[in-house]
Design a protein around this motif. Structure first.
Motif, PDB file in Angstrom:
ATOM      1  N   PRO A  64       0.815  -1.220   0.000  1.00  0.00           N
ATOM      2  CA  PRO A  64       0.000   0.000   0.000  1.00  0.00           C
ATOM      3  C   PRO A  64       0.853   1.276   0.000  1.00  0.00           C
ATOM      4  O   PRO A  64       1.834   1.365   0.740  1.00  0.00           O
ATOM      5  N   GLN A  67      -0.560   3.814   4.669  1.00  0.00           N
ATOM      6  CA  GLN A  67      -1.130   2.842   5.628  1.00  0.00           C
ATOM      7  C   GLN A  67      -2.631   3.045   5.827  1.00  0.00           C
ATOM      8  O   GLN A  67      -3.331   2.129   6.230  1.00  0.00           O
ATOM      9  N   PHE A 104      -3.447  -7.553   2.335  1.00  0.00           N
ATOM     10  CA  PHE A 104      -2.789  -7.037   3.547  1.00  0.00           C
ATOM     11  C   PHE A 104      -3.049  -5.544   3.703  1.00  0.00           C
ATOM     12  O   PHE A 104      -2.141  -4.758   3.939  1.00  0.00           O
ATOM     13  N   ARG A 106      -5.220  -2.307   5.532  1.00  0.00           N
ATOM     14  CA  ARG A 106      -5.658  -2.034   6.897  1.00  0.00           C
ATOM     15  C   ARG A 106      -7.177  -2.007   6.984  1.00  0.00           C
ATOM     16  O   ARG A 106      -7.839  -1.457   6.107  1.00  0.00           O
ATOM     17  N   PRO A 179      -1.800  21.838   7.008  1.00  0.00           N
ATOM     18  CA  PRO A 179      -0.973  20.641   6.835  1.00  0.00           C
ATOM     19  C   PRO A 179      -1.730  19.335   7.084  1.00  0.00           C
ATOM     20  O   PRO A 179      -1.229  18.264   6.744  1.00  0.00           O
ATOM     21  N   ASN A 180      -2.919  19.410   7.665  1.00  0.00           N
ATOM     22  CA  ASN A 180      -3.584  18.186   8.139  1.00  0.00           C
ATOM     23  C   ASN A 180      -3.882  17.129   7.075  1.00  0.00           C
ATOM     24  O   ASN A 180      -3.748  15.938   7.354  1.00  0.00           O
ATOM     25  N   CYS A 182      -2.302  16.111   4.495  1.00  0.00           N
ATOM     26  CA  CYS A 182      -1.140  15.637   3.729  1.00  0.00           C
ATOM     27  C   CYS A 182      -1.021  16.289   2.359  1.00  0.00           C
ATOM     28  O   CYS A 182      -1.051  15.607   1.330  1.00  0.00           O
ATOM     29  N   GLN A 238       3.177  18.993   2.790  1.00  0.00           N
ATOM     30  CA  GLN A 238       3.181  18.722   4.236  1.00  0.00           C
ATOM     31  C   GLN A 238       2.974  19.978   5.088  1.00  0.00           C
ATOM     32  O   GLN A 238       3.070  19.916   6.310  1.00  0.00           O
ATOM     33  N   PHE A 240       4.950  22.573   5.155  1.00  0.00           N
ATOM     34  CA  PHE A 240       6.233  23.159   5.564  1.00  0.00           C
ATOM     35  C   PHE A 240       6.603  24.368   4.710  1.00  0.00           C
ATOM     36  O   PHE A 240       7.716  24.866   4.778  1.00  0.00           O
TER      37      PHE A 240
ATOM     38  N   ARG B  33      -2.433   5.302  18.519  1.00  0.00           N
ATOM     39  CA  ARG B  33      -3.300   6.288  17.871  1.00  0.00           C
ATOM     40  C   ARG B  33      -4.589   6.393  18.674  1.00  0.00           C
ATOM     41  O   ARG B  33      -4.547   6.145  19.898  1.00  0.00           O
ATOM     42  N   GLY B  63      -1.102   3.732  12.514  1.00  0.00           N
ATOM     43  CA  GLY B  63      -1.811   2.452  12.483  1.00  0.00           C
ATOM     44  C   GLY B  63      -1.359   1.739  11.214  1.00  0.00           C
ATOM     45  O   GLY B  63      -1.867   2.015  10.135  1.00  0.00           O
ATOM     46  N   THR B  65      -0.403  -1.010   8.152  1.00  0.00           N
ATOM     47  CA  THR B  65      -1.104  -2.101   7.474  1.00  0.00           C
ATOM     48  C   THR B  65      -0.473  -3.417   7.952  1.00  0.00           C
ATOM     49  O   THR B  65       0.655  -3.422   8.437  1.00  0.00           O
ATOM     50  N   SER B  75       2.900  -0.924   5.540  1.00  0.00           N
ATOM     51  CA  SER B  75       3.112   0.509   5.351  1.00  0.00           C
ATOM     52  C   SER B  75       2.806   1.211   6.677  1.00  0.00           C
ATOM     53  O   SER B  75       1.872   0.835   7.379  1.00  0.00           O
ATOM     54  N   ALA B  76       3.621   2.203   7.005  1.00  0.00           N
ATOM     55  CA  ALA B  76       3.536   2.765   8.362  1.00  0.00           C
ATOM     56  C   ALA B  76       3.888   4.242   8.389  1.00  0.00           C
ATOM     57  O   ALA B  76       4.901   4.650   8.948  1.00  0.00           O
ATOM     58  N   GLY B  77       3.044   5.062   7.794  1.00  0.00           N
ATOM     59  CA  GLY B  77       3.238   6.515   7.843  1.00  0.00           C
ATOM     60  C   GLY B  77       2.403   7.132   8.952  1.00  0.00           C
ATOM     61  O   GLY B  77       1.553   6.464   9.550  1.00  0.00           O
ATOM     62  N   PRO B  78       2.621   8.426   9.225  1.00  0.00           N
ATOM     63  CA  PRO B  78       1.946   9.081  10.348  1.00  0.00           C
ATOM     64  C   PRO B  78       0.467   9.353  10.092  1.00  0.00           C
ATOM     65  O   PRO B  78       0.067   9.559   8.942  1.00  0.00           O
ATOM     66  N   THR B  79      -0.318   9.366  11.153  1.00  0.00           N
ATOM     67  CA  THR B  79      -1.716   9.784  11.063  1.00  0.00           C
ATOM     68  C   THR B  79      -1.831  11.212  11.612  1.00  0.00           C
ATOM     69  O   THR B  79      -0.904  11.727  12.240  1.00  0.00           O
ATOM     70  N   THR B  80      -2.976  11.857  11.354  1.00  0.00           N
ATOM     71  CA  THR B  80      -3.143  13.265  11.753  1.00  0.00           C
ATOM     72  C   THR B  80      -3.202  13.379  13.277  1.00  0.00           C
ATOM     73  O   THR B  80      -3.989  12.700  13.930  1.00  0.00           O
ATOM     74  N   TYR B  82      -3.983  15.858  15.558  1.00  0.00           N
ATOM     75  CA  TYR B  82      -4.859  16.655  16.424  1.00  0.00           C
ATOM     76  C   TYR B  82      -5.870  15.790  17.163  1.00  0.00           C
ATOM     77  O   TYR B  82      -6.399  16.194  18.198  1.00  0.00           O
ATOM     78  N   ARG B  83      -6.123  14.574  16.620  1.00  0.00           N
ATOM     79  CA  ARG B  83      -7.065  13.700  17.320  1.00  0.00           C
ATOM     80  C   ARG B  83      -6.484  13.197  18.644  1.00  0.00           C
ATOM     81  O   ARG B  83      -7.208  12.686  19.481  1.00  0.00           O
ATOM     82  N   LYS B 102       1.605  14.114  12.086  1.00  0.00           N
ATOM     83  CA  LYS B 102       1.529  15.148  11.047  1.00  0.00           C
ATOM     84  C   LYS B 102       0.312  15.995  11.334  1.00  0.00           C
ATOM     85  O   LYS B 102      -0.673  15.511  11.894  1.00  0.00           O
ATOM     86  N   GLY B 103       0.399  17.252  10.982  1.00  0.00           N
ATOM     87  CA  GLY B 103      -0.729  18.166  11.176  1.00  0.00           C
ATOM     88  C   GLY B 103      -0.629  18.957  12.470  1.00  0.00           C
ATOM     89  O   GLY B 103       0.237  18.721  13.315  1.00  0.00           O
ATOM     90  N   GLY B 122       7.406  15.691  12.728  1.00  0.00           N
ATOM     91  CA  GLY B 122       6.552  15.295  11.611  1.00  0.00           C
ATOM     92  C   GLY B 122       7.291  14.303  10.737  1.00  0.00           C
ATOM     93  O   GLY B 122       8.485  14.469  10.461  1.00  0.00           O
ATOM     94  N   GLY B 125       3.525  12.467   5.612  1.00  0.00           N
ATOM     95  CA  GLY B 125       2.243  11.788   5.493  1.00  0.00           C
ATOM     96  C   GLY B 125       2.055  11.242   4.095  1.00  0.00           C
ATOM     97  O   GLY B 125       2.376  11.920   3.112  1.00  0.00           O
TER      98      GLY B 125
END
Lengths: 279, 185
Positions: A64, A67, A104, A106, A179-180, A182, A238, A240, B33, B63, B65, B75-80, B82-83, B102-103, B122, B125
């Motif tokens: 993927p 994620q 696989f 999520r 930025p939220n 992405c 992002q 930035f 998360r 979170g 995959t 795959s393992a990138g950042p989630t937003t 503010y939550r 991120k965010g 950061g 994302g």
């Protein structure tokens, strides 16, 4: 009347779920590559290069791109001369179940918005049916991540707000998202219809390849103008800083009531994914 | 220049990091998360022990995959982030020094970061396939029932991040776009 077995639908949805999540469309990849070349801000350029590296890995390793493999949004155009043998909705959800397990991917769906227990198989899908002429079924799977979905918004403008009101609302929504979601983002805009129809149009706008402008010259120009204005905000990849805040603005429009001007903005991240197959 | 950070991330080290710094993190970090944070907060509110030692820790909002055969993690990138704003200040008060997400963050989080000494990093994302290459080991240490939202202990090597908000409250989301616009009118 053409007969299509529900199993064919399941198998197609399964394949499209995996494909869409692992392989970005050429329109998105080409635009990101162009933006990386044009980007004057070094930090922003560096991020775009990392984004290119990321989708290249996803392509070659069949993993993927992101994620957040999304909630499965599924759009069907069903020919009115087709008969489906079996339960169509069940067949679609079974395709999602199998695709998210075997690919696989999520599982990101909770069974109730307030008790929040994961369904464990990414079902149910968000399904949109459209009846068209002919004896074919077109299926589009568009996995939608929620980092960007959460930044979307709708406004019931007054007719007197006109095109400037629409522009202001789109820009305000993108600026507040910052930025939220992405960035670089793809901005889907739905104008007209009703409260719900505008939101549907905004989501549907995200399915159109970003290298194909709206067929109506007025709206094609509006897409171009909004993209320029968004990319003058300075948010950048992002958030930035930089030129590349959005890759594209896609607008869909529809007739509406004499009293209203609904506008919906559905934001997608740079991982704007969808795959289509015709049965 | 990229700054090397080895975990645990001490407050002394936190103080040297400035918004905009590019860093490479190596060592142990934890994932959490929405759902995991909610459970941690419930334990804090009841004065019960946490399943992970948060002192000088870095928590990565992710979170992933599921891992395919032969993969450490999917795959393992950042989630937003503010939550997690409702939960982060309590964890920072207990000694957490780093967050990766991120965010934007809210004022309560930034104020806790300034008071106790913490930094917000950061990661890019939407780059989960690329970032997963820096994760060398992965094991679930709590809340396995949450699936992708479980708490994982990760061993990372040169995991690339940028300081978004430093322990003085400087914020790259404010300065970055401003600097760009100043030079590209």
């Amino acid at each position: 009347m053409r007969e299509i077995d529900a199993l064919t639908i399941t198998n197609t949805v399964k394949k499209l779920c995996i494909d869409a999540n692992c392989h970005l469309g050429c329109d998105i990849k080409n635009r990101i590559a162009e933006c990386a070349k044009d980007e004057p801000w070094p930090t922003a350029k560096g991020i775009l290069e990392q984004i290119i590296k990321n989708y290249t890995i996803a392509d070659s390793e069949n993993v993927p791109v992101c994620q957040d493999t999304g909630v499965a949004c599924i759009f069907l155009k069903i020919g009115q001369d087709v008969h489906i043998n079996g339960n169509l909705t069940d067949a679609i959800n079974e395709g999602v179940r199998q695709g998210y397990s075997e690919g696989f991917l999520r599982k990101s769906v909770v069974r109730d918005p307030l008790d929040r227990v994961n369904t464990g198989d990414n079902t149910p899908a968000m399904i949109y049916y459209e009846i068209v002429e002919g004896d074919k079924v077109e299926i589009t799977v568009a996995p939608k991540g929620f980092g960007s979905e959460n930044m979307s918004a709708i406004a019931m403008l007054r007719p007197s707000d006109g095109v400037n009101g629409v522009k202001d609302f789109v820009l305000k929504t993108v600026l507040e998202a910052g930025p939220n979601p992405c960035p670089p983002i793809v901005v889907g805009v739905g104008i007209g219809g009703t409260f719900d129809k505008a939101a549907y149009l905004a989501k549907k706008a995200l399915l159109r390849p970003i290298d194909k402008p709206n067929e109506t010259p007025f709206y094609a120009d509006l897409e171009k103008e909004l993209l320029e204005k968004i990319n003058a905000l300075g948010i950048g990849p992002q958030g930035f800083g930089g030129k590349t805040t959005a890759l594209a603005v896609n607008i869909e429009h529809f007739p509406t009531h004499i009293a209203g001007l609904p506008v919906a903005v559905n934001i997608n991240c740079h991982v704007t994914r969808h795959k289509t197959e015709v049965i | 220049m990229q700054i090397k950070i080895n975990t645990p991330l001490t407050r002394k080290k936190v103080k040297t990091l400035k918004a905009g710094d590019s860093c490479l993190i190596s060592g142990t970090i934890y994932t959490a998360r929405d759902a995991a944070h909610k459970r941690l907060k419930a334990l804090i509110d009841e004065n019960k022990p946490l399943p992970i030692d948060v002192k000088d820790s870095i928590i990565y909002f992710v979170g992933p995959t599921p891992a395919k055969d032969g993969q450490v993690i999917g795959s393992a990138g950042p989630t937003t982030s503010y939550r997690m704003d409702a939960y982060s200040p309590d964890l920072i008060r207990l000694g957490q020094t780093g967050m990766i997400g991120k965010g934007k963050r809210n004022n309560e989080v930034i104020s806790a970061m300034k008071t106790h000494g913490a930094v917000y990093f950061g990661a890019i994302g939407g780059c989960g396939a690329l970032l997963s290459k820096c994760i060398k080991k992965s094991e679930i240490v709590a809340y396995a029932d949450l699936g992708a939202e479980a708490i994982y202990k990760l061993e990372v090597e040169d995991f690339p991040v940028v300081v978004i908000i430093d322990s003085n409250g400087n914020n790259l989301y404010e300065t970055g776009p401003k600097d760009y616009l100043k030079q590209n009118k």
